[in-house]
Design an enzyme around this catalytic site. Structure first.
Site, mmCIF file in Angstrom:
data_model
loop_
_atom_site.group_PDB
_atom_site.id
_atom_site.type_symbol
_atom_site.label_atom_id
_atom_site.label_comp_id
_atom_site.label_asym_id
_atom_site.label_seq_id
_atom_site.Cartn_x
_atom_site.Cartn_y
_atom_site.Cartn_z
ATOM 1 C CE LYS A 1 -2.739 -0.234 3.414
ATOM 2 N NZ LYS A 1 -2.834 1.020 4.188
ATOM 3 N NE ARG B 1 -5.205 2.541 11.302
ATOM 4 C CZ ARG B 1 -4.247 1.752 10.812
ATOM 5 N NH1 ARG B 1 -4.348 0.460 10.897
ATOM 6 N NH2 ARG B 1 -3.187 2.276 10.258
ATOM 7 N NE ARG C 1 8.462 -6.905 4.388
ATOM 8 C CZ ARG C 1 7.415 -6.301 4.953
ATOM 9 N NH1 ARG C 1 7.457 -5.903 6.205
ATOM 10 N NH2 ARG C 1 6.326 -6.109 4.262
ATOM 11 N NE ARG D 1 10.344 -5.233 10.340
ATOM 12 C CZ ARG D 1 9.794 -4.273 9.628
ATOM 13 N NH1 ARG D 1 10.328 -3.075 9.630
ATOM 14 N NH2 ARG D 1 8.717 -4.493 8.927
ATOM 15 N NE ARG E 1 1.142 -6.095 10.522
ATOM 16 C CZ ARG E 1 2.211 -6.007 9.708
ATOM 17 N NH1 ARG E 1 3.227 -6.837 9.860
ATOM 18 N NH2 ARG E 1 2.252 -5.101 8.766
#
Ligand SMILES: [Zn+2]
Length: 215
Positions: free
Chosen positions: A13, A88, A127, A161, A172
């Protein structure tokens, strides 16, 4: 053009928002930047937000809405803006409608970036970040370093992370489904939603979005 960008974590995004805003010549308004700017400038809303954050509490919707309102009323946003990360939830979407109406503005489109859930998990959980420099970013599958666990750029150690663990990503996504996704139905009722696939290369997605917005 006044646009709201929505999409799950991992949809790219922020990257798309930056490219689209540039192509459309409108400011990219992200909640992260709004908070940083208001806090660093010491505005009343920024101080209020910081108070909540320092206490480890959630910043109430009205503070976020106030910051967004101030930003949307600045001169460079007169011809439009692209909202990223706001609204949101449905309460924020309703509040945004009130603010826009008061300023005699309306949204032109809500761009919904669609990514299959498993793809989101793969993108984020794969990642790897360099311990020496967080801008050295790799991906175990899509952008693998030459040597596993070692940064190509500086030889630093690569790590995942905590925010990027599969468990956190699933949480999430759950938050996105329950809190944010309902705004798509909210805007669908206003006939504003444009859905595009966020799969593929960054420039392909941008081109797809531009074509969909022109319609
Ligand atoms: Zn590095």
């Amino acid at each position: 053009m006044r646009i709201v960008l929505v999409g799950p974590p991992g949809a790219g995004k922020g990257t798309q928002a930056a490219f689209l805003a540039k192509n459309l010549d409108i400011p990219h308004i992200s909640t992260g930047d709004l908070f940083r700017a208001n806090i660093s400038q010491g505005t009343a809303l920024g101080l209020e937000a910081k108070g909540y954050m320092d206490r480890g509490e959630l910043v109430p919707d009205e503070v976020t809405i106030g910051m967004a309102k101030d930003r949307m009323e600045q001169a460079d946003a007169a011809n439009g803006f692209l909202l990223d990360g706001f609204p949101r939830n449905v309460a924020q979407a309703e509040a945004l409608d009130v603010v826009l109406k008061a300023d005699e503005m309306q949204l032109d489109a809500v761009l919904d970036l669609e990514v299959p859930e498993d793809e989101v998990v793969k993108r984020i959980a794969g990642r790897r970040i360099c311990r020496n420099d967080s801008s050295h970013v790799f991906h175990v599958e899509y952008n693998a370093p030459k040597t596993e666990g070692v940064c190509d750029t500086c030889g630093g150690e690569l790590y995942q992370r905590a925010d990027d663990s599969e468990e956190t990503v699933r949480t999430r996504l759950e938050v996105y489904h329950t809190q944010t996704e309902p705004i798509i139905d909210y805007y669908r009722a206003q006939n504003l939603v444009v859905t595009i696939s966020a799969l593929g290369k960054v420039d392909e997605v941008t081109a797809r979005a531009m074509a969909a917005l022109k319609k």
